[in-house]
Scaffold this active site. Sequence first.
Site, short mmCIF file in Angstrom:
data_model
loop_
_atom_site.label_atom_id
_atom_site.label_comp_id
_atom_site.label_asym_id
_atom_site.label_seq_id
_atom_site.Cartn_x
_atom_site.Cartn_y
_atom_site.Cartn_z
N TYR A 107 -43.21 -9.51 -8.86
CA TYR A 107 -43.91 -9.70 -10.12
C TYR A 107 -45.40 -9.88 -9.93
O TYR A 107 -46.11 -10.33 -10.83
CB TYR A 107 -43.32 -10.92 -10.85
CG TYR A 107 -43.22 -12.17 -9.99
CD1 TYR A 107 -44.32 -13.01 -9.81
CD2 TYR A 107 -42.03 -12.49 -9.36
CE1 TYR A 107 -44.22 -14.14 -9.01
CE2 TYR A 107 -41.93 -13.62 -8.56
CZ TYR A 107 -43.02 -14.44 -8.40
OH TYR A 107 -42.92 -15.56 -7.61
N ASP A 116 -45.62 -26.95 -9.77
CA ASP A 116 -44.32 -27.24 -9.17
C ASP A 116 -44.36 -26.96 -7.67
O ASP A 116 -45.36 -26.49 -7.13
CB ASP A 116 -43.21 -26.45 -9.87
CG ASP A 116 -43.43 -24.94 -9.82
OD1 ASP A 116 -44.48 -24.50 -9.28
OD2 ASP A 116 -42.58 -24.20 -10.32
N ASP A 150 -37.09 -12.99 -10.86
CA ASP A 150 -38.11 -13.56 -10.00
C ASP A 150 -37.49 -14.50 -8.96
O ASP A 150 -36.50 -15.17 -9.22
CB ASP A 150 -39.16 -14.29 -10.82
CG ASP A 150 -38.58 -15.37 -11.72
OD1 ASP A 150 -37.67 -15.05 -12.49
OD2 ASP A 150 -39.03 -16.53 -11.64
N ASP A 151 -38.10 -14.53 -7.80
CA ASP A 151 -37.71 -15.43 -6.71
C ASP A 151 -36.29 -15.20 -6.22
O ASP A 151 -35.60 -16.14 -5.81
CB ASP A 151 -37.93 -16.89 -7.12
CG ASP A 151 -39.37 -17.18 -7.50
OD1 ASP A 151 -40.26 -16.55 -6.90
OD2 ASP A 151 -39.62 -17.99 -8.40
#
Length: 359
Positions: free
Chosen positions: A158, A227, A122-123
Site C-alpha cells: 500500500y 501505534d 494490509d500487513d
Amino acid sequence: MTTQGSQPELGLIEGRFGRIWDEAERSHVVKTLAEAGYGFYHYGPKADRALRREWRVSHDMARTEALARLSAECRAAGMRFGMAITPVGSTHPFDDEARADLTRRVAELDAIGIDDLAVLFDDLRGDMPELAERQADVVNFCAGLTGAARVYTCPTYYSDDPVLDLVFADRPADYLGKLGRLLDPAVQVYWTGEEVCSKEIGPAHLERVAGELGRKVCLWDNWPVNDGARMSRFLHLRAFTGRPAAIAGHISGHAINPAIQAHLGCIPAITLPMVYRQGETYAYGEAFGAAARRLLGDDFAQMLQQDIPALQDVGHERLGARADRLRARYEGIDHPASREILNWLDGKDLMTDDEVQTQ
C-alpha cells in the site's frame, strides 16, 4: 497566487494496532471530526479480532449492538459509516468455504448498518501466487454481495516503502497494475504514499500511482497514528505538514489513521481541513494553536504547545526527570486530554512488538 485549495472528502480510518477505544472516546472523535467537516468514518481496528484474525467468527451481541450505535451516531452527525474486514486466508484458496464465510460476514456487517465496506489486505504476507488476481477476486466478490454504496480495499503493498518488501516479502511484478486492471472500476483503493508513514505526499507521486492503478487513490494517511512498539513512545500532536492543498485534485478522498489517544489526536485531526481550506496561507504552528484552543481552551492549549518538543520528540524512555515535571503540570487539569498525557507518562498505551504480531 492561489491562497485556497479545494477540499477532498475527508475521513477517518480506524485501522491502527493497539487498544480499542471505548464508546465515549469514539463518540468524542465522531462529534469533533464531523463538526470539522469530515465526511466518513471507517471502523477497522486491528485489535477487533472478529474483523481480522478471527474474521470468520461473528461479533457477539454486545459488540454488534455497540457497532450499530456507532453507525447511527455517525449518520446522525452527517458522516458515512463503514466497516473494514481483513479476510485473512480467504485468497489462498478462494474456495467455496471462503465464499460462504464471506457471504455470511458481509451480510452481518450490512445488517449493522454500513454505507461503506472496506476489504483490507494490509500487513499480510505477499509471497503467494497470483496475489493481485486473488485479492481482486475477493474484493469484487464482496462488492457484489454488499448493500454498501461504496467499496474500498487496501493492497498488501500500500506504499512504495521498501520496508513492506522487507517484512512481507518482495512485491510481485506489476502488482498494482494487475490489481487496478482487475478490480471493479468503482472500488476505491487506499494508499499511504511514498512511505508507510509519509513525511510528504505530493501531486507527482499521486499521479504516478493513479496511472498504475487506473484510478485516483484514497489516502490512508498515517498521521497522527502512534501505534506499535516504536511510535507509541511518542505523542503525535503537531498539525499536518507535507500535504499541500494541491493534492486535492489527485485523490478520491483523504482519510487519517488516528492516534491511540482519542482526545489529543483530535488536535492534529482538525488541522487537516485547514490545510485544504487555507492553501498557501496555511501555517502549521498557527493551525495547532487554533485547533488546541478550540478543543482545550486557551491556558491548556498554550501549555501543551510549549511541551510539544518533550511529548512528541524526546520519547517516553528518554524523558527522565522531565516526566515528573510534566506530570506536575497536567495533574491539576481536569480534562480527558490531560488524563491521556498522564496515562502515557505512567506507561499506559505503550505497545510491544508482540501486541502488533498477535493483532
